[in-house]
Design a protein around this motif. Structure first.
Motif, short mmCIF file in Angstrom:
data_model
loop_
_atom_site.label_atom_id
_atom_site.label_comp_id
_atom_site.label_asym_id
_atom_site.label_seq_id
_atom_site.Cartn_x
_atom_site.Cartn_y
_atom_site.Cartn_z
N ILE A 257 -8.88 0.13 -4.18
CA ILE A 257 -7.90 -0.63 -3.09
C ILE A 257 -8.71 -0.18 -1.69
CG2 ILE A 257 -6.49 -1.69 -1.51
CD1 ILE A 257 -4.39 -0.47 -4.13
N ALA B 271 -3.64 6.69 5.28
CA ALA B 271 -2.60 6.49 4.64
C ALA B 271 -2.61 5.99 3.78
CB ALA B 271 -1.33 6.15 5.28
N ALA B 272 -3.81 4.89 3.82
CA ALA B 272 -3.95 4.14 2.58
C ALA B 272 -5.34 4.54 1.74
CB ALA B 272 -4.12 2.42 2.95
N ARG B 273 -5.53 5.76 2.18
CA ARG B 273 -6.94 6.54 0.77
C ARG B 273 -5.63 7.44 0.76
NH1 ARG B 273 -9.64 5.44 -0.72
NH2 ARG B 273 -11.70 6.57 -1.12
N ALA C 188 -3.18 4.91 9.84
CA ALA C 188 -3.15 3.48 8.58
C ALA C 188 -4.03 4.00 7.75
CB ALA C 188 -3.02 2.28 9.37
N PHE C 189 -5.82 3.87 8.06
CA PHE C 189 -6.22 4.09 6.70
C PHE C 189 -5.92 5.43 5.87
CE2 PHE C 189 -10.95 5.18 5.74
CZ PHE C 189 -10.90 3.94 4.94
N LEU D 251 2.34 2.24 2.87
CA LEU D 251 2.43 2.36 3.87
C LEU D 251 4.16 3.25 4.53
CD1 LEU D 251 -0.96 1.28 5.22
CD2 LEU D 251 -0.29 3.06 4.15
N PHE E 162 -14.72 8.64 1.67
CA PHE E 162 -13.37 10.04 1.84
C PHE E 162 -13.10 10.66 0.38
CE2 PHE E 162 -9.54 11.63 1.90
CZ PHE E 162 -9.82 12.88 2.74
N ARG F 213 -16.54 -0.40 6.37
CA ARG F 213 -16.28 1.24 5.74
C ARG F 213 -15.12 0.70 4.77
NH1 ARG F 213 -11.25 3.51 9.28
NH2 ARG F 213 -10.16 2.03 9.13
N MET G 148 -15.48 7.40 6.64
CA MET G 148 -14.61 7.89 6.57
C MET G 148 -14.57 6.52 4.73
SD MET G 148 -12.73 7.34 9.71
CE MET G 148 -13.50 8.42 11.46
N VAL H 75 -4.15 10.35 2.22
CA VAL H 75 -4.13 10.95 2.69
C VAL H 75 -2.53 11.31 3.08
CG1 VAL H 75 -4.32 12.49 4.75
CG2 VAL H 75 -6.04 11.18 3.94
N LEU I 214 -9.41 11.88 10.28
CA LEU I 214 -9.27 10.32 9.21
C LEU I 214 -8.30 10.32 10.38
CD1 LEU I 214 -10.91 8.89 7.47
CD2 LEU I 214 -9.46 10.19 5.64
N ARG J 139 -5.81 4.51 -5.27
CA ARG J 139 -6.04 4.08 -4.17
C ARG J 139 -7.29 3.81 -3.47
NH1 ARG J 139 -1.94 4.27 -1.56
NH2 ARG J 139 -0.11 5.32 -1.47
N PRO K 293 -7.29 -2.13 8.12
CA PRO K 293 -6.23 -2.68 9.38
C PRO K 293 -5.78 -3.23 9.98
CG PRO K 293 -6.49 -0.55 8.67
CD PRO K 293 -8.07 -1.11 8.37
N GLN L 228 -16.28 1.60 -0.13
CA GLN L 228 -15.65 2.18 -0.90
C GLN L 228 -15.83 1.52 -2.27
OE1 GLN L 228 -11.64 2.08 1.07
NE2 GLN L 228 -10.73 2.78 -1.15
N TYR M 190 -8.58 -0.95 2.02
CA TYR M 190 -7.69 -1.25 3.44
C TYR M 190 -8.83 -1.77 4.24
CZ TYR M 190 -3.85 -1.79 6.36
OH TYR M 190 -2.74 -1.96 7.48
N LEU N 161 0.47 -1.16 0.21
CA LEU N 161 0.25 -0.03 -0.16
C LEU N 161 1.06 1.47 0.02
CD1 LEU N 161 -2.57 -0.81 2.49
CD2 LEU N 161 -3.30 -0.74 0.28
#
Lengths: 264, 401
Positions: A89, B184-186, B181-182, A67, A115, A164, A112, B188, B175, A86, A93, A168, A91, A65
């Protein structure tokens, strides 16, 4: 000079694969957590990433990803750079990474996930809320929409995280130990949702810790312990030999035989 | 007193009204901006930022005097404070990233070094023969006395701009605070959002220096969100409630200080906010002290009622005086210790509940449901009517066998 052979440019990673990596090395400090890993997950399938604790499973998802920085290697999502994909995908966590006393309701958490569509400026409309509620219903949590998330059980919290990701509307779902510490009812609900995603042609890649359910839940498996131990269809890849190689002495021979028999 | 009321109603003259307006807007910006810091669990960083402003104020004064001014320009002093606060913030970030120091130690180090340097500079300035040093110490505790019209306008406009920035950034900041972590995955950029969050805090601190003072501005950033948390379970409401609490505190504090110019403004504003905190701590329906005590009482009563009725159902003696008192007060027990008719009905109900639970726990395979047996929860709260009927049929057949 004539006898120097030119190293050919490697083939590009398969653009059909929802997630493919080549030569991926990730390091915390100077200790690699993953070393020169190759993997290629099939589209429209449920894939498990399996390996002992500290083998680099979660690290793999995070590096895929973007990260955490990678030392070397390439990552492709549907043939393109993960950064540009993005929105496709989703994710999920590990549950433990969140402050459960945070002032937010289950519905807010699912919102969220929108987003990408709402962005910085647009208003959240009734349509967005209806979509979020539909995602909650899909994981069986519609009656808990207005609960503060700390008041939910561990399994219910995990379902909210999955909702969530559903909101998406992604094509690739990456889940980090979705079944860790959840009750049996939640495990059944989550696996039901994941199978319905697969039926819709979406791809699921999950870090999975329970060896006894690998054969039952998944089509494809990546066995990892720092390097790739084996990868392929569960039926042919999830064998006593590969398990012994991935887990070393950590699994008894009897255990391995029992698991591999289930898979075979 | 009438002076205070006039100031409160913006009737104490044009300047005082501007100051009260500026304090309200600044308070709102501090409460709303501080909320994100509080939610991100980095509230103390603001203390380092605030204390790191002081050397900037001193250096800006010295520079302005050196270039021939009197060193009183508020914009100049604030610009200096912003630069040194930014350096302080970078120092904290750098230490956390590059060394093994935890963030609290880095904050402590930066805070004391910068503040110490600032105090030294102020002492040097006191000894200077040029420039107008009087009033510089107001930056420590804040003051409205002698505030110029353009200073008040600067504070008001700054407050509005900061609130606008918070409104624009509310989604990514929420957020990132909830699940980095979420976020960043999106896609941001977590580091940049964190920097923006710190930028908001820095702006509040700098704009608020003259009014609240650097020692107490941190309180105006932290107390309103902590207070607002008592009243809402949603981040967005926490932010705006905190803004309202901060705004009202700033408004009342500025009015009070205008009617009694000897009082420093910062401490008054903070005391007003603390009053709101104390009230919320006691009276919040979900998280307050009173509600917690009452919930505990209600729970204790439920336990004693259930235990007492179970004992009655089994014809066991009851020794606990609280149990006896509760059963008598609720009309389950006569003064002589014999169960009333209502008491007998309640006993029968509870005995049946216990029997159903024991069967359910033996026969029902969903431990998620049977695991909710705690001696208090009625089985009808957990199982559906058709399941209860199934349990009852099992009881009946077991009784027949």
């Amino acid at each position: 000079m004539a006898d120097l052979t030119l190293i050919e440019t490697p083939e590009p990673l398969d653009p059909a694969s929802p997630l493919a990596v080549r030569g991926l090395t990730v390091s915390y400090g100077e200790k690699p957590a993953l070393f020169s890993l190759d993997a290629q997950f099939p589209v429209g399938a449920m894939s498990a990433i399996v390996g002992p604790n500290g083998a680099g499973k979660s690290t793999f998802l995070k590096a895929a990803l973007g990260l955490i920085p990678k030392v070397s290697g390439e990552v492709s999502v549907f043939g393109r750079d993960a950064d540009r994909m993005r929105d496709r995908i989703a994710y999920v966590p590990q549950r433990a990474s969140v402050d459960w006393d945070f002032p937010t309701t289950a519905l807010d958490v699912v919102l969220m996930g929108l987003f990408g569509q709402v962005g910085l400026w647009r208003r959240i409309t009734g349509q967005h809320r209806a979509h979020a509620r539909a995602c909650l219903a899909r994981v069986g949590m519609e009656d808990f929409a207005d609960r503060q998330i700390g008041q939910l059980s561990g399994g219910q919290q995990q379902r909210i995280f999955l909702a969530r990701a559903l909101a998406q509307d992604a094509d690739l779902f990456l889940l980090d130990e979705p079944f860790a510490g959840v009750d049996a009812a939640t495990e059944a609900a989550i696996i039901g949702v994941l199978k319905s995603l697969k039926a819709e042609g979406r791809s699921v890649v999950a870090v999975h810790h329970d060896l006894s359910t690998v054969a039952e839940y998944f089509d494809h498996v990546l066995l990892v312990n720092l390097r790739r131990i084996a990868e392929g269809p569960v039926a042919t890849t999830f064998t006593a030999d590969t398990l012994a190689e991935a887990y070393g002495g950590r699994l008894g021979a009897v255990q391995i035989d029992a698991l591999a028999l289930q898979g075979g | 007193m009438s002076g205070f009321l006039d100031a409160l109603l913006f009737q104490a003259g044009y300047n005082a009204a501007l100051v009260a307006l500026g304090a309200t807007l600044l308070g709102f910006a501090a409460g709303a901006g501080g909320s994100f810091l509080f939610l991100r669990k980095r509230a103390l960083v603001s203390d380092a930022v605030a204390h790191a402003t002081l050397p900037g104020v001193g250096i800006a004064f010295i520079l302005m005097v050196a270039f021939g001014g009197d060193g009183r320009s508020l914009i100049g002093l604030l610009a200096g404070s912003a630069v040194s606060a930014w350096l302080g913030l970078l120092a904290v970030e750098w230490m956390v990233r590059r060394t093994r120091l935890p963030e609290d130690a880095a904050i402590g180090a930066v805070l004391s070094v910068f503040f110490g340097l600032g105090v030294v500079l102020l002492t040097v300035i006191q000894g200077m023969s040029r420039g107008r040093q009087a009033g510089l110490e107001d930056f420590l505790l804040g003051s409205t006395a002698g505030m110029l019209r353009q200073d008040a306008i600067l504070i008001a406009v700054g407050g509005v701009l900061i609130v606008g920035a918070i409104w624009l950034l509310r989604r990514p900041m929420t957020l990132v605070a909830f699940d980095p972590a979420f976020a960043a995955a999106r896609g941001v950029d977590v580091r940049r959002v964190d920097l923006a969050m710190m930028g908001v805090v820095l702006a509040v601190t700098v704009i608020g220096l003259k009014l609240v003072g650097l020692i107490l501005i941190v309180a105006l950033l932290i107390i309103p969100p902590v207070t607002a948390r008592f009243w809402s379970e949603r981040a967005e409401s926490v932010v705006w409630i905190a803004g309202a609490i901060g705004g009202v505190s700033g408004w009342i504090g500025a009015a009070w200080s205008a009617s009694a110019p000897a009082l420093p403004t910062g401490p008054i504003i903070v005391l007003v906010a603390t009053g709101a905190f104390a009230v919320s701590l006691m009276l919040s329906p979900a998280r307050g002290v009173v509600a917690a005590v009452m919930a505990r009482r209600a729970f204790q009563t439920r336990v004693h009622r259930r235990q007492g009725l179970l004992a009655l159902a089994r014809s066991e003696p009851i020794h606990d005086r609280l149990t006896l008192k509760i059963l008598r007060n609720e009309g389950f027990l006569r003064p002589d210790g014999v169960a009333t008719e209502a008491g007998q009905r309640a006993c029968a109900r509870i005995a049946r509940d216990e029997q159903r639970w024991s069967v359910a726990r033996r026969l029902h395979h969903d431990t998620g449901l049977t695991g909710r047996y705690d001696g208090l929860t009625p089985i009808t709260d957990v199982f559906t009517p058709d399941e209860i009927a199934w349990i009852d049929s099992n009881i009946a057949s077991e009784g027949a066998a």
